[in-house]
Design a protein around this motif. Sequence first.
Motif, mmCIF file in Angstrom:
data_model
loop_
_atom_site.group_PDB
_atom_site.id
_atom_site.type_symbol
_atom_site.label_atom_id
_atom_site.label_comp_id
_atom_site.label_asym_id
_atom_site.label_seq_id
_atom_site.Cartn_x
_atom_site.Cartn_y
_atom_site.Cartn_z
ATOM 1 N N LYS A 6 9.285 5.440 -2.983
ATOM 2 C CA LYS A 6 7.919 5.918 -3.027
ATOM 3 C C LYS A 6 6.973 4.772 -2.690
ATOM 4 O O LYS A 6 7.226 3.623 -3.035
ATOM 5 N N ARG A 9 -0.439 4.412 -2.114
ATOM 6 C CA ARG A 9 -1.423 4.454 -1.043
ATOM 7 C C ARG A 9 -2.020 3.076 -0.777
ATOM 8 O O ARG A 9 -2.195 2.676 0.372
ATOM 9 N N LEU A 12 0.277 1.119 1.342
ATOM 10 C CA LEU A 12 0.292 1.573 2.733
ATOM 11 C C LEU A 12 -0.909 1.060 3.513
ATOM 12 O O LEU A 12 -0.799 0.749 4.696
ATOM 13 N N ASP A 41 2.220 2.024 12.231
ATOM 14 C CA ASP A 41 1.812 2.969 11.205
ATOM 15 C C ASP A 41 2.717 2.776 9.995
ATOM 16 O O ASP A 41 3.946 2.874 10.117
ATOM 17 N N GLU A 43 3.537 4.595 7.687
ATOM 18 C CA GLU A 43 4.329 5.766 7.342
ATOM 19 C C GLU A 43 5.404 6.065 8.390
ATOM 20 O O GLU A 43 6.158 7.029 8.243
ATOM 21 N N PRO A 235 9.758 4.968 5.021
ATOM 22 C CA PRO A 235 8.593 4.449 5.760
ATOM 23 C C PRO A 235 8.592 2.927 5.780
ATOM 24 O O PRO A 235 8.962 2.279 4.796
#
Length: 241
Positions: A6, A9, A12, A41, A43, A235
């Motif tokens: 996980k 945010r 990221l 990116d 993700e 990711p």
Amino acid sequence: MRRVPKVRRRQLEAWPRYLAARATEARDARLAGFFAGGGLDPEMPIGEAPLVAMDFETTGLDAGRHDIVSVGVVPFTLARIRPAEGRYWVLSPRRRLSDESVTFHHITHAEVENAPDFSAIIDELLEMLHGRLVVVHYRQLERTFLDAAIRERLGEGLLFPMLDTMSLEARIHRQSWWARLRRWAGRPVASIRLHESRQRYNLPAYTGHHALIDSLATAELLQAQILYHYSWETPVGALWR
């Protein structure tokens, strides 16, 4: 068990935000271009990511007192390593090449005597790294030495996300509950050096401390780590630091 970690945010967004800021702030056009188009990116699945393994040999371990003496880079993906497209440079360090460092990486005084300065490879190195996630084994060395070398030549630094295969091994073999239990019991913890890490995945033994060979070894190690412990859907933002 393979897993998809996980990702918070904030994790990221941190690197993309930093790279965007540096793209507008960088004074050197080469660095500005790198920052503007150099990030992935967060993700993006690691299985789809363009990657490049990078390794340095140096005159010592302190980026403030030592310098880079060789650089190896090998582009790859999780599906394929492309050693024929890799590059290897022997460089003339601005700090003294000690007899101790020669014993370690076998690059001699004669080899560096007429070798170029790091400044001569900046353009080509940035081109090799541009648009790819850089993979290293022990990012503290590559990150600090690259940043120091760029600062010394261009007057501003170069930082970007890296995927560290040593850090991945530490998560698996040093930070798990089983590793903590072994330490509590006084048992030795697993080595996370490149050679010993590769042995755990039955990867072939290579001659160490050669920047190009170690880059290839790092690329193969990441492929094995993802296969055994993660997923191609993981990711990149969950893996880089």
